[in-house]
Structure formats: C-alpha cells, structure tokens
Design a protein around this motif. Structure first.
Motif, short mmCIF file in Angstrom:
data_model
loop_
_atom_site.label_atom_id
_atom_site.label_comp_id
_atom_site.label_asym_id
_atom_site.label_seq_id
_atom_site.Cartn_x
_atom_site.Cartn_y
_atom_site.Cartn_z
N VAL A 42 0.81 -1.22 0.00
CA VAL A 42 0.00 0.00 0.00
C VAL A 42 0.84 1.27 0.00
N GLU A 47 -1.93 3.49 6.18
CA GLU A 47 -2.77 2.53 5.45
C GLU A 47 -2.30 1.10 5.73
N ASP A 50 -3.42 0.00 9.19
CA ASP A 50 -4.86 -0.30 9.20
C ASP A 50 -5.14 -1.62 8.47
N ALA A 51 -4.46 -1.81 7.33
CA ALA A 51 -4.66 -3.05 6.57
C ALA A 51 -4.22 -4.26 7.37
N ASP A 54 -6.79 -5.01 9.98
CA ASP A 54 -7.94 -5.66 9.34
C ASP A 54 -7.63 -7.12 9.05
N ALA A 83 -6.33 -7.67 2.22
CA ALA A 83 -6.70 -6.49 3.01
C ALA A 83 -6.05 -5.24 2.43
N CYS A 84 -4.80 -5.39 1.99
CA CYS A 84 -4.09 -4.27 1.39
C CYS A 84 -4.73 -3.85 0.07
N ASP A 86 -7.76 -4.22 -0.85
CA ASP A 86 -9.03 -3.54 -0.58
C ASP A 86 -8.78 -2.05 -0.31
N ARG A 87 -7.74 -1.77 0.47
CA ARG A 87 -7.44 -0.38 0.80
C ARG A 87 -6.88 0.37 -0.41
N ARG A 90 -9.65 1.49 -2.55
CA ARG A 90 -10.43 2.59 -1.97
C ARG A 90 -9.73 3.94 -2.14
N ARG A 91 -8.42 3.93 -2.20
CA ARG A 91 -7.71 5.21 -2.21
C ARG A 91 -6.96 5.46 -3.52
#
Length: 200
Positions: A42, A47, A50-51, A54, A83-84, A86-87, A90-91
């Motif tokens: 990421v 991030e 957080d990943a 998660d 999980a990474c 997904d983030r 999103r960004r």
C-alpha cells in the motif's frame, strides 16, 4: 529438557479450540514480516497499519476455516495482501510518494551506503509506477521470494496469470531502471586528455 515450541499449525488448532493466547503468539511470530508486505503493497504507513489490523482480525475470525494444504504463513500472506488490495482500491485517486528508508535524524552514512539507499528509493519509486495487478505479484515473487504457485493461491489467480503479470511488470521495470544497469560513462572514467607535461 524444554518442550518443543508449537508449530504455526499447532497455534491455529489451539486458537480454534479456545486457547486465548495462541493467536497472539502467532501474531508475535509473523507481525514484522506481514508489516513489511503490507507496507510494500500500500506504500503508506498508516494505510499499512490499518490493513494489517484488518487482516489479523480477519485471520482471527477465519482460523477455523484454515486447511493445512498450505503453510500458515502463506495463508496469512493471502489475508494481508487481500486487506491491502481492498485499501488500495479505496484510495486509488489519492497521490502517493516513495517512502524514505530511515528517519530524518539518522546519522551521516558513508557514500556507498548513501548510493545504496538512493538505489533502493529509485527501485521503490519504479515499483510505485507499476499498476497494482503487476506490482503485487512482483513484490510477492521477486521481493518476498514466494513461488509462482504460492503467489497464485494468495491472489486467487492462475499461475499463468502470475507469470504474465510479472513478465509485463519486469519489462516496465527494466525500462525504468535501465540507467542503473547501464550508467553514463562519466565521472571517474579517465579521459584521453592529459595535462601539459604528462604526454608520452
């Protein structure tokens, strides 16, 4: 004699059986490596943190579904990478910058070490320019050392897809990093010009 340390699979089994400490030990063993994977994927510390959180929550909940067909580390990597991703999705509209290798207050380092750091930053920046679908397989195969088969399982894609994405990504990296392999013939290379009085 001390008892042998439990394997990762033992810890998963103990966790699913209700041991309140087993999963924490699994996290302790693999947190650093999973953090490195998250950060490379990421490219942002917040991030990545957080990943990773998660991912460990997902792993905690999904441990009962773990099948011993692969290593626990491979299973964890798959969850962290997903999980990474997904983030990242999103960004995607947000800009990113290459991460420095060390803090601002680091001591002075020799020139060779500085050159190595600069090279790492150039490579990191080049990786950042790859599309996600090529960067992630290259990180797993070329940086983390996973096989094509393991990477395919982690990303839930065919082995041939991993190979083709890696090949395309490596081709782009070769163009971006060509100057590292073929530096300009300048600098310390002697020239044919000589000072007065030095000619033969």
């Amino acid at each position: 004699m001390t008892a042998a340390a439990p394997t990762d699979a033992d810890l998963i089994a103990a966790h699913t059986a209700g041991d309140p400490h087993a999963f924490n030990e699994l996290v302790r063993r693999h947190r650093d490596r999973m953090w490195a994977v998250a950060l490379r994927t990421v490219r942002d510390p917040e991030e990545a943190a957080d990943a990773l959180q998660d991912a460990f929550i997902s792993a905690f909940r999904a441990a009962a579904n773990f099948r011993a067909e692969s290593q626990v580390t491979t299973w964890l990597h798959r969850i962290v990478v997903n999980a990474c991703l997904d983030r990242v999705r999103r960004r995607q509209a947000r800009p990113t910058v290459p991460l420095p290798e060390q803090g601002h207050n680091e001591p002075a380092v020799p020139r060779d070490s500085m050159a190595e750091r600069e090279t790492r930053l150039v490579i990191k920046a080049a990786l950042d320019q790859l599309p996600e679908e090529q960067r992630v397989p290259i990180v797993l195969v070329d940086v983390e050392g996973y096989s094509v088969a393991e990477t395919a399982k982690m990303l839930n894609i065919a082995e041939g897809t991993v190979k083709s994405r890696c090949a395309r990504g490596r081709g782009k990296l070769a163009k971006l990093l060509g100057h590292l392999r073929n530096p300009e013939p300048e600098g310390d290379v002697p020239t044919h010009e000589s000072k007065p009085g030095e000619g033969r």
